[in-house]
Write a protein that holds these residues in place. Structure first.
Motif, PDB file in Angstrom:
ATOM      1  N   VAL A 201     -86.330 -29.367  61.210  1.00  0.00           N
ATOM      2  CA  VAL A 201     -85.206 -28.201  61.191  1.00  0.00           C
ATOM      3  C   VAL A 201     -84.721 -27.952  59.925  1.00  0.00           C
ATOM      4  O   VAL A 201     -84.234 -29.138  59.016  1.00  0.00           O
ATOM      5  N   ASN A 202     -84.428 -26.722  59.527  1.00  0.00           N
ATOM      6  CA  ASN A 202     -83.805 -26.502  58.211  1.00  0.00           C
ATOM      7  C   ASN A 202     -82.320 -26.722  58.310  1.00  0.00           C
ATOM      8  O   ASN A 202     -81.650 -26.442  59.041  1.00  0.00           O
ATOM      9  N   VAL A 203     -81.949 -27.262  57.258  1.00  0.00           N
ATOM     10  CA  VAL A 203     -80.250 -27.553  56.970  1.00  0.00           C
ATOM     11  C   VAL A 203     -79.502 -26.441  56.291  1.00  0.00           C
ATOM     12  O   VAL A 203     -78.419 -26.524  56.100  1.00  0.00           O
ATOM     13  N   ASP A 204     -80.623 -25.568  55.496  1.00  0.00           N
ATOM     14  CA  ASP A 204     -79.893 -24.503  55.046  1.00  0.00           C
ATOM     15  C   ASP A 204     -80.904 -23.400  54.726  1.00  0.00           C
ATOM     16  O   ASP A 204     -82.108 -23.690  55.091  1.00  0.00           O
ATOM     17  N   THR A 249     -85.753 -20.266  50.201  1.00  0.00           N
ATOM     18  CA  THR A 249     -86.232 -21.785  50.213  1.00  0.00           C
ATOM     19  C   THR A 249     -85.200 -22.315  51.482  1.00  0.00           C
ATOM     20  O   THR A 249     -84.226 -21.882  51.759  1.00  0.00           O
ATOM     21  N   GLN A 250     -85.989 -23.259  51.886  1.00  0.00           N
ATOM     22  CA  GLN A 250     -85.303 -23.877  53.111  1.00  0.00           C
ATOM     23  C   GLN A 250     -85.394 -25.555  52.800  1.00  0.00           C
ATOM     24  O   GLN A 250     -86.723 -25.973  52.622  1.00  0.00           O
ATOM     25  N   THR A 251     -84.386 -26.386  53.212  1.00  0.00           N
ATOM     26  CA  THR A 251     -84.609 -27.832  53.063  1.00  0.00           C
ATOM     27  C   THR A 251     -84.729 -28.278  54.442  1.00  0.00           C
ATOM     28  O   THR A 251     -83.923 -28.030  55.428  1.00  0.00           O
ATOM     29  N   LEU A 252     -85.622 -29.009  54.564  1.00  0.00           N
ATOM     30  CA  LEU A 252     -85.969 -29.348  56.034  1.00  0.00           C
ATOM     31  C   LEU A 252     -85.454 -31.091  56.392  1.00  0.00           C
ATOM     32  O   LEU A 252     -85.841 -31.858  55.583  1.00  0.00           O
ATOM     33  N   PHE A 253     -84.891 -31.245  57.538  1.00  0.00           N
ATOM     34  CA  PHE A 253     -84.803 -32.386  58.071  1.00  0.00           C
ATOM     35  C   PHE A 253     -86.064 -32.785  58.986  1.00  0.00           C
ATOM     36  O   PHE A 253     -86.323 -31.773  60.044  1.00  0.00           O
ATOM     37  N   VAL A 254     -86.528 -33.945  58.723  1.00  0.00           N
ATOM     38  CA  VAL A 254     -88.049 -34.148  59.482  1.00  0.00           C
ATOM     39  C   VAL A 254     -87.945 -35.524  60.102  1.00  0.00           C
ATOM     40  O   VAL A 254     -87.495 -36.471  59.627  1.00  0.00           O
ATOM     41  N   ALA A 255     -88.232 -35.498  61.531  1.00  0.00           N
ATOM     42  CA  ALA A 255     -88.166 -36.675  62.210  1.00  0.00           C
ATOM     43  C   ALA A 255     -89.103 -36.436  63.545  1.00  0.00           C
ATOM     44  O   ALA A 255     -89.202 -35.227  64.040  1.00  0.00           O
TER      45      ALA A 255
END
Length: 266
Positions: A201-204, A249-255
């Motif tokens: 999920v991207n946070v930005d 660009t997208q910063t991703l939270f990965v889990a």
């Protein structure tokens, strides 16, 4: 329902099923949210000769498929540059915040830009049958046309897309709104991990443009890299039918998805 959002006045909208994202049926995809922010920013202190060139969106919490409100303001007003801010709220809580820069338009020597990777191809059954177009409202509301990569397999991808429903009921979408609605799909079309096993999920979302987009079709040339510590990055080149217009660009939270921790550890 014929649009992603139904206007209620004073910056308030009812979100429809067309905004629904892939992670939870009651949460919106950031694409329509970004488009709505651009829609409201266009109405904020407009001035001829200034064009939006940068949009940075930060997500504080998931946005529900429900009534939302957008509030905008002018952070800096200059003759040659203008900075705007926008917040999206639901239930009185700020969930998304954006900063936008407008820059004065003027005649400059263009250095040239990349042409489109490929023309918009005909629709293919594999696109309509993939998870992008079948499992959630936003996916069904978009017309996906892959020219590289595969919507059913991981890896980089190049894909044309357009919204098949309006952003706001009763209003025609602008090319900039169309780009904003689609640009957040970079991590979805170039996903690097199994969708059923992992969250990414991207946070930005950050969009930088060197010229305004044109037309209804936008192309994403996207690639995602996952790091070893739960973070990822998606880098996307943005095109219209005339050529490159900018980058996202997208910063991703990965889990691992809930319940999949044991599977991923095996």
């Amino acid at each position: 329902m014929t649009a992603m959002y139904l206007p209620k006045g004073a910056g308030r909208y009812d979100a429809t099923v067309h905004t629904q994202g892939p992670w939870h049926p009651e949460q919106q995809h950031l694409g329509p949210v970004t488009g709505l922010l651009v829609h409201e920013l266009a109405r904020t202190a407009p001035r001829p000769g200034l064009a939006l060139t940068k949009l940075a969106v930060d997500v504080f919490a998931p946005v529900p498929v429900a009534e939302v409100e957008v509030r905008t303001d002018v952070a800096r007003d200059g003759k040659r540059v203008q900075c705007l801010s926008a917040s999206l709220l639901a239930g009185g809580r700020e969930l998304v915040r954006a900063t936008a820069w407008r820059i004065r338009e003027g005649e400059t020597p263009a250095t040239g830009a990349a042409p489109p990777p490929a023309p918009v191809p005909p629709a293919q059954p594999r696109e309509s049958a993939s998870w992008l177009a079948s499992g959630f409202g936003y996916g069904r509301a978009m017309d996906w046309r892959f020219v590289a990569g595969d919507p059913q397999h991981t890896g980089p991808a190049t894909v044309w897309g357009r919204s098949t429903v309006p952003l706001v009921e009763g209003e025609e979408m602008t090319p900039l709104e169309r780009l904003a609605v689609f640009a957040d799909s970079g991590n979805g079309v170039s996903y690097a991990l199994d969708f059923d096993s992992y969250l990414f999920v991207n946070v930005d979302l950050s969009i930088s443009l060197f010229r305004p987009p044109q037309g209804e079709w936008i192309c994403l040339d996207a690639a995602t890299t996952i790091g070893p510590a739960g973070c990822g990055l998606t880098r996307t080149t943005l095109y219209d039918r005339s050529g490159e217009v900018g980058q996202a660009t997208q910063t991703l939270f990965v889990a691992p998805r809930p319940g999949r921790e044991a599977d991923s550890a095996g």
